[in-house]
Scaffold this motif. Structure first.
Motif, PDB file in Angstrom:
ATOM      1  N   GLU A   1      81.540  78.077 -20.264  1.00  0.00           N
ATOM      2  CA  GLU A   1      80.703  78.344 -19.093  1.00  0.00           C
ATOM      3  C   GLU A   1      79.425  79.069 -19.497  1.00  0.00           C
ATOM      4  OE1 GLU A   1      79.319  81.109 -15.916  1.00  0.00           O
ATOM      5  OE2 GLU A   1      80.647  81.709 -17.559  1.00  0.00           O
ATOM      6  N   ARG A   2      79.547  80.002 -20.435  1.00  0.00           N
ATOM      7  CA  ARG A   2      78.368  80.747 -20.882  1.00  0.00           C
ATOM      8  C   ARG A   2      77.469  79.884 -21.782  1.00  0.00           C
ATOM      9  NH1 ARG A   2      78.197  85.845 -18.291  1.00  0.00           N
ATOM     10  NH2 ARG A   2      76.675  86.363 -19.891  1.00  0.00           N
ATOM     11  N   LEU A   3      78.082  79.176 -22.718  1.00  0.00           N
ATOM     12  CA  LEU A   3      77.309  78.389 -23.678  1.00  0.00           C
ATOM     13  C   LEU A   3      76.569  77.246 -22.999  1.00  0.00           C
ATOM     14  CD1 LEU A   3      76.455  77.813 -26.569  1.00  0.00           C
ATOM     15  CD2 LEU A   3      78.651  76.646 -26.931  1.00  0.00           C
ATOM     16  N   ALA A   4      77.207  76.634 -21.995  1.00  0.00           N
ATOM     17  CA  ALA A   4      76.597  75.489 -21.315  1.00  0.00           C
ATOM     18  C   ALA A   4      75.335  75.883 -20.566  1.00  0.00           C
ATOM     19  CB  ALA A   4      77.600  74.853 -20.351  1.00  0.00           C
ATOM     20  N   GLN A   5      75.156  77.167 -20.301  1.00  0.00           N
ATOM     21  CA  GLN A   5      73.975  77.638 -19.593  1.00  0.00           C
ATOM     22  C   GLN A   5      72.897  78.167 -20.540  1.00  0.00           C
ATOM     23  OE1 GLN A   5      74.890  79.513 -15.552  1.00  0.00           O
ATOM     24  NE2 GLN A   5      76.852  79.760 -16.575  1.00  0.00           N
ATOM     25  N   GLN A   6      73.141  78.039 -21.855  1.00  0.00           N
ATOM     26  CA  GLN A   6      72.114  78.381 -22.820  1.00  0.00           C
ATOM     27  C   GLN A   6      71.186  77.183 -23.042  1.00  0.00           C
ATOM     28  OE1 GLN A   6      73.735  79.999 -26.461  1.00  0.00           O
ATOM     29  NE2 GLN A   6      74.297  81.936 -25.507  1.00  0.00           N
ATOM     30  N   ASP A   7      70.244  77.366 -23.921  1.00  0.00           N
ATOM     31  CA  ASP A   7      69.234  76.326 -24.163  1.00  0.00           C
ATOM     32  C   ASP A   7      69.769  75.294 -25.155  1.00  0.00           C
ATOM     33  OD1 ASP A   7      66.874  74.947 -24.109  1.00  0.00           O
ATOM     34  OD2 ASP A   7      65.868  76.236 -25.576  1.00  0.00           O
ATOM     35  N   LEU A   8      70.675  74.457 -24.673  1.00  0.00           N
ATOM     36  CA  LEU A   8      71.264  73.412 -25.510  1.00  0.00           C
ATOM     37  C   LEU A   8      70.382  72.171 -25.524  1.00  0.00           C
ATOM     38  CD1 LEU A   8      74.991  73.625 -24.355  1.00  0.00           C
ATOM     39  CD2 LEU A   8      74.223  74.008 -26.686  1.00  0.00           C
ATOM     40  N   ASP A   9      70.355  71.504 -26.652  1.00  0.00           N
ATOM     41  CA  ASP A   9      69.719  70.190 -26.733  1.00  0.00           C
ATOM     42  C   ASP A   9      70.799  69.172 -26.380  1.00  0.00           C
ATOM     43  OD1 ASP A   9      68.694  67.717 -27.480  1.00  0.00           O
ATOM     44  OD2 ASP A   9      67.610  68.509 -29.211  1.00  0.00           O
TER      45      ASP A   9
ATOM     46  N   ALA B   1      86.239  69.900 -20.600  1.00  0.00           N
ATOM     47  CA  ALA B   1      85.846  71.312 -20.570  1.00  0.00           C
ATOM     48  C   ALA B   1      84.824  71.581 -19.467  1.00  0.00           C
ATOM     49  CB  ALA B   1      85.274  71.713 -21.926  1.00  0.00           C
ATOM     50  N   LEU B   2      83.856  70.684 -19.308  1.00  0.00           N
ATOM     51  CA  LEU B   2      82.832  70.883 -18.281  1.00  0.00           C
ATOM     52  C   LEU B   2      83.415  70.760 -16.883  1.00  0.00           C
ATOM     53  CD1 LEU B   2      79.874  68.932 -19.944  1.00  0.00           C
ATOM     54  CD2 LEU B   2      80.070  71.419 -19.666  1.00  0.00           C
ATOM     55  N   VAL B   3      84.342  69.820 -16.685  1.00  0.00           N
ATOM     56  CA  VAL B   3      84.996  69.684 -15.379  1.00  0.00           C
ATOM     57  C   VAL B   3      85.794  70.939 -15.053  1.00  0.00           C
ATOM     58  CG1 VAL B   3      86.787  68.447 -14.092  1.00  0.00           C
ATOM     59  CG2 VAL B   3      85.075  67.168 -15.385  1.00  0.00           C
ATOM     60  N   LEU B   4      86.556  71.453 -16.020  1.00  0.00           N
ATOM     61  CA  LEU B   4      87.334  72.675 -15.805  1.00  0.00           C
ATOM     62  C   LEU B   4      86.422  73.865 -15.496  1.00  0.00           C
ATOM     63  CD1 LEU B   4      89.988  72.338 -18.660  1.00  0.00           C
ATOM     64  CD2 LEU B   4      90.471  72.353 -16.213  1.00  0.00           C
ATOM     65  N   ALA B   5      85.337  73.995 -16.267  1.00  0.00           N
ATOM     66  CA  ALA B   5      84.417  75.110 -16.054  1.00  0.00           C
ATOM     67  C   ALA B   5      83.727  75.004 -14.698  1.00  0.00           C
ATOM     68  CB  ALA B   5      83.386  75.164 -17.177  1.00  0.00           C
ATOM     69  N   ASN B   6      83.475  73.781 -14.242  1.00  0.00           N
ATOM     70  CA  ASN B   6      82.858  73.576 -12.935  1.00  0.00           C
ATOM     71  C   ASN B   6      83.840  73.899 -11.808  1.00  0.00           C
ATOM     72  OD1 ASN B   6      82.667  71.010 -10.721  1.00  0.00           O
ATOM     73  ND2 ASN B   6      80.834  72.280 -10.940  1.00  0.00           N
TER      74      ASN B   6
ATOM     75  N   ARG C   1      73.905  76.017 -31.871  1.00  0.00           N
ATOM     76  CA  ARG C   1      74.430  75.911 -30.505  1.00  0.00           C
ATOM     77  C   ARG C   1      75.182  74.606 -30.261  1.00  0.00           C
ATOM     78  NH1 ARG C   1      69.794  78.967 -29.348  1.00  0.00           N
ATOM     79  NH2 ARG C   1      70.304  80.907 -28.240  1.00  0.00           N
ATOM     80  N   GLU C   2      74.616  73.496 -30.679  1.00  0.00           N
ATOM     81  CA  GLU C   2      75.267  72.209 -30.407  1.00  0.00           C
ATOM     82  C   GLU C   2      76.567  72.068 -31.184  1.00  0.00           C
ATOM     83  OE1 GLU C   2      71.419  72.445 -29.048  1.00  0.00           O
ATOM     84  OE2 GLU C   2      71.927  72.479 -31.189  1.00  0.00           O
ATOM     85  N   HIS C   3      76.570  72.490 -32.442  1.00  0.00           N
ATOM     86  CA  HIS C   3      77.810  72.441 -33.217  1.00  0.00           C
ATOM     87  C   HIS C   3      78.828  73.457 -32.686  1.00  0.00           C
ATOM     88  CE1 HIS C   3      75.582  70.371 -36.687  1.00  0.00           C
ATOM     89  NE2 HIS C   3      76.512  69.549 -36.278  1.00  0.00           N
ATOM     90  N   LEU C   4      78.350  74.596 -32.190  1.00  0.00           N
ATOM     91  CA  LEU C   4      79.259  75.587 -31.602  1.00  0.00           C
ATOM     92  C   LEU C   4      79.918  75.015 -30.350  1.00  0.00           C
ATOM     93  CD1 LEU C   4      80.440  78.446 -31.624  1.00  0.00           C
ATOM     94  CD2 LEU C   4      78.461  79.195 -30.276  1.00  0.00           C
ATOM     95  N   PHE C   5      79.145  74.322 -29.524  1.00  0.00           N
ATOM     96  CA  PHE C   5      79.720  73.700 -28.328  1.00  0.00           C
ATOM     97  C   PHE C   5      80.783  72.686 -28.725  1.00  0.00           C
ATOM     98  CE2 PHE C   5      80.068  70.735 -24.850  1.00  0.00           C
ATOM     99  CZ  PHE C   5      79.954  71.523 -23.715  1.00  0.00           C
ATOM    100  N   TYR C   6      80.463  71.837 -29.698  1.00  0.00           N
ATOM    101  CA  TYR C   6      81.442  70.859 -30.190  1.00  0.00           C
ATOM    102  C   TYR C   6      82.708  71.556 -30.674  1.00  0.00           C
ATOM    103  CZ  TYR C   6      83.782  68.398 -33.988  1.00  0.00           C
ATOM    104  OH  TYR C   6      84.748  67.892 -34.844  1.00  0.00           O
TER     105      TYR C   6
END
Length: 379
Positions: free
Chosen positions: A240-248, A268-273, A214-219
């Motif tokens: 938007e979907r990945l950020a709501q998963q159980d990320l460390d 990316a987080l600002v745009l998704a927000n 998950r963390e490498h996928l987000f990166y």
């Protein structure tokens, strides 16, 4: 959001986190149906649009729903076909002792949306170790694929300037990209061994398919989306979907810092927000803090509101100029320094300008400034 069409505004609301309540307030009869469908196709979000519009009680044009359904059905068959391809080559590569990680495609549909049919994908992207590249190329050729010979190289710069080879099977309309890096260089990124250590196994096929943790996928997804200007909203939906998963989030910040990607993650987080309504939890605060992530996010909106396609070349001159400037702005200080140093390394254009025997290609290093000046004068 100033200056955007009502159709694009509706699209943001339909693919966002709070889509159900947004849909209750929308007046879909006021939109230009053709433009709305064109946006859905461009941003590759028609499967999720169909799924959400069909499941709602909102009054939706029969024509719009029917055309979205056709695209959705086609995509479902395509994702099933790609799943079969991934299973086939996972088996072939494994039999030849080649470890493979799948990067996108149906795996992301299942992991992020719960269904392979809800995300589109144009090809199969897989990552292997660079020492297995020649063997993988031969296996694909034996399977009926042809290599796209688009890479020009001098002094082996292809290993770090490029990041994948493309193979086609025209008879089956099939495309496979074989990566040995996640991104084109010069940049710093995780090794294959690091990615393999944190891999996950997908359940979409009987034969095991491995993909990024998950963390490498987000990166990977934030750096990939930023590199393409977030010009397709499908990529932003993934975040938007990945950020709501159980990320460390602590481990993720370590990865982002190590590979100079904190700013693009913040973008990316600002745009998704702002556009998809992603709630920004306290664990995301270090990434979105300050003005830089917001400035980078504003820079990316240029691509969204104009429906720019960066995959169709040549790009219009104004788009090309803006894209180069935006890509440079995205770089960290370390990346900018590395990029400027890489410009001193010979390019294939130098060999085309002044062909030299291969044993003395090292002379392109001192000759490069002169060759650059010559090409500018010649133009």
């Amino acid at each position: 959001m100033e200056g955007i069409s009502k159709e694009l505004e509706f699209l943001f609301q339909l693919i966002g986190t709070d889509w159900r309540s947004n849909l209750e307030r929308m007046e879909l009869g006021e939109i230009d149906e053709e433009h709305f469908l064109e946006l859905a196709r461009h941003h590759r979000v028609y499967p999720i649009l169909y799924h959400r519009l069909k499941s709602s009680s909102a009054q939706t044009s029969v024509s719009v729903l029917r055309r979205l359904e056709q695209k959705y059905q086609f995509n479902t068959f395509e994702m099933l076909r790609q799943s079969g391809l991934m299973e086939r080559f996972a088996r072939i590569f494994n039999e030849h002792n080649i470890r493979v990680l799948f990067l996108k495609g149906p795996i992301l549909g299942a992991d992020l949306y719960g269904d392979i049919s809800l995300r589109t994908s144009g090809d199969v992207d897989l990552l292997i170790e660079v020492q297995h590249l020649e063997k993988a190329e031969q296996l694909l050729i034996d399977a009926g694929y042809e290599k796209d010979e688009y890479i020009k190289t001098v002094l082996n710069d292809w290993k770090w300037r490029h990041h994948h080879l493309t193979f086609f099977d025209e008879s089956k309309k099939s495309k496979i990209e074989v990566h040995w890096r996640l991104h084109p260089g010069p940049t710093k990124e995780p090794s294959f061994g690091e990615l393999w250590k944190r891999k996950r196994k997908s359940e979409i096929t009987k034969y095991p398919l491995y993909f990024l943790g998950r963390e490498h996928l987000f990166y990977f997804l934030v750096t990939h989306g930023a590199r393409h200007g977030w010009s397709r909203l499908r990529w932003l939906m993934d975040i938007e979907r990945l950020a709501q998963q159980d990320l460390d989030w602590i481990e993720l910040q370590v990865i982002l810092r190590k590979y100079w990607s904190e700013d693009v993650a913040g973008q990316a987080l600002v745009l998704a927000n702002k556009h998809l309504g992603l709630p920004l939890g306290h664990q995301m605060e270090p990434l979105v803090h300050g003005q830089r992530p917001k400035q980078l996010a504003k820079g990316a909106f240029y691509y969204m509101k104009q429906m720019i396609n960066l995959h169709t070349e040549p790009l219009p001159e104004d788009v090309s100029t803006y894209h180069k400037q935006h890509m440079f702005a995205l770089m960290s200080t370390q990346q900018k320094l590395l990029f400027m140093l890489s410009c001193l390394y010979p390019y294939p254009e130098d060999a085309e300008t002044l062909p030299l025997p291969k044993p003395i290609h090292f002379l392109y290093f001192p000759l490069r400034p002169l060759l650059c000046v010559y090409r500018r004068i010649k133009v």
